[in-house]
Write a protein that holds these residues in place. Structure first.
Motif, short mmCIF file in Angstrom:
data_model
loop_
_atom_site.label_atom_id
_atom_site.label_comp_id
_atom_site.label_asym_id
_atom_site.label_seq_id
_atom_site.Cartn_x
_atom_site.Cartn_y
_atom_site.Cartn_z
N PHE A 62 36.72 40.12 40.40
CA PHE A 62 36.21 39.11 40.90
C PHE A 62 36.63 37.56 41.11
CE2 PHE A 62 32.35 36.38 41.46
CZ PHE A 62 31.60 37.05 42.54
N TYR A 63 36.87 37.14 39.96
CA TYR A 63 37.45 35.74 39.87
C TYR A 63 38.56 35.59 40.62
CZ TYR A 63 38.74 31.39 37.78
OH TYR A 63 39.31 30.19 37.29
N GLY A 64 39.65 36.76 40.51
CA GLY A 64 40.95 36.84 41.10
C GLY A 64 40.87 36.49 42.30
N ARG A 65 39.79 37.28 43.38
CA ARG A 65 39.71 37.04 44.49
C ARG A 65 39.58 35.52 45.11
NH1 ARG A 65 36.52 41.75 43.52
NH2 ARG A 65 37.71 43.47 44.25
N PHE A 66 38.76 34.74 44.26
CA PHE A 66 38.74 33.42 44.49
C PHE A 66 39.62 32.78 44.18
CE2 PHE A 66 34.39 35.13 44.67
CZ PHE A 66 33.89 34.17 45.47
#
Length: 421
Positions: free
Chosen positions: A56-60
């Motif tokens: 999830f964080y990686g997408r941002f």
């Protein structure tokens, strides 16, 4: 932004490589939302969350690299007691962390956001420090691509919109709830406290309806199968979100930041929250004389509301008599201070940092004194912080409004020295 966020997080955070990152630097990165991740490194649910939260964080992060700005940052607020474990956990995380040494701020954050379970993920607005979403774990599950960013609160009428079930199998539209008080009831058949509360709630519902009040209860199931839902719902005379509508059930959980069941949220006719403590109110007011249960600034400590002592710091004034007159006088003494604190934080759209109680003489109060190792003196003015296992005690012959106000002010200003519980 830096001012509001620094008030919450302090001046400095720590990156995975050990480098310090100024909180003020987040603005330059374009961060508009901060996720406070309360957790630990020791297996279980926190470890299970790791992969999905990383993705999830990686997408941002990927979006930030492409667009030159990062909308989301996550800050780890650790439950680790040992610094080595904390360092190992932080090194494995791509986001930032609250410094291990800042233990006082960590406890303040756990209390401020009423964190009772880990892992927990709470999103706050980076410019104001105000809560945007209390149940970020459901955000990761329901919106893994981040399409609904920034996941701000929506009106109840919008979140609940759609068909509802009646206990007799009929359906009705959620518009039928408009103009009524609504109890949003998060519960499940597999949960023994839920079943106990449901039995009481059925009688409360009947009494309130017979008194002519426009009141409805909306069951939001946490059952593990549709058969369990149907069996449990057959005992209820109110309406429910269809079990198959998992998205809507999840959105309601997100809206109210549900961390445990049973939970009863009572809404006014406009859909605004009257109280999140519907469970306690129902059990304390069997005859429903005080419906719709607007919160009281000062509560008399009882077996049913003692659970609230675990939700954050609580001022408890112990009195030396079972006489109602003694308790009433104690409530009147501290009520103006409680009202002042509640109003101050309500104006900032924040929950008050203290709950206020008066405790008489009974077995439960004796147990509380024993557990917290308090002296037998009365009157006795205390602040109990169960999550920090800390107490603050003012043992004087006479409790006056001035003494209470000074005691509360010093506590909020971090001027009091805690004693261990």
């Amino acid at each position: 932004m830096a001012g509001a966020l620094s008030e919450v997080l302090g001046e400095v955070l720590v990156a995975a490589d050990g480098e310090e990152v100024a909180v003020s630097a987040l603005a330059a990165r374009g961060v508009s939302l901060v996720g406070l991740y309360f957790g630990c490194s020791l297996g279980g649910p926190c470890a299970q969350l790791g992969a999905s939260l990383n993705a999830f964080y990686g997408r941002f992060r990927g979006e930030a690299a492409a667009a030159g700005g990062q909308r989301l940052e996550i800050v780890f607020v650790s439950a680790e007691q040992e610094q080595q474990q904390w360092q190992e956990a932080v090194r494995a995380m791509p986001w930032l962390a609250l410094p291990f040494a800042d233990k006082h701020r960590k406890l303040k954050l756990w209390n401020k956001y009423r964190v009772s379970n880990i892992p927990s993920l709470i999103f706050i607005d980076a410019s104001t420090g105000k809560v945007v979403c209390r149940n970020g774990l459901l955000v990761i599950r329901d919106d893994p691509e981040g399409l609904e960013f920034p996941w701000g609160p929506k009106p109840f009428s919008e979140v609940v919109a759609g068909p509802l079930l009646r206990y007799n199998g009929q359906t009705l539209d959620s518009n039928a709830l408009e103009g009524s008080y609504v109890g949003v009831y998060f519960s499940a058949h597999w949960c023994p406290p839920c079943r106990s509360l449901t039995r009481v709630l059925v009688e409360s519902y009947r009494k309130i309806k017979e008194a002519g009040q426009k009141f409805e209860i909306l069951f939001v199931s946490a059952d593990r199968s549709e058969d369990s839902f149907k069996q449990y719902f057959s005992e209820m005379p109110w309406v429910a979100v269809p079990y198959a509508d998992e998205a809507r059930r999840s959105r309601l959980n997100r809206l109210y930041g549900i961390q445990g069941i049973p939970t009863l949220i009572v809404l006014d006719s406009k859909g605004d929250v009257i109280t999140r403590q519907g469970r306690v109110e129902v059990l304390n007011d069997i005859e429903c004389h005080e419906f719709p249960w607007h919160p009281k600034p000062v509560l008399e400590l009882t077996d049913t509301n003692a659970v609230q002592l675990n939700e954050g710091p609580c001022l408890v004034l112990f009195v030396d008599s079972e006489d109602d007159g003694e308790s009433d006088a104690a409530k009147q003494l501290i009520q103006p201070i409680a009202e002042k604190i509640i109003a101050k934080y309500k104006a900032k759209e924040e929950e008050a940092p203290l709950l206020f109680f008066v405790a008489g003489e009974d077995d439960m109060t004796d147990s509380l004194r024993d557990y917290t190792n308090l002296p037998e003196a009365a009157p006795l003015l205390t602040i109990l912080d169960m999550s920090a296992r800390a107490k603050y005690v003012m043992d004087v012959e006479e409790i006056t409004p001035e003494i209470v106000e000074a005691f509360v002010s010093d506590f909020l200003a971090d001027k009091l020295k805690p004693e261990p519980i």
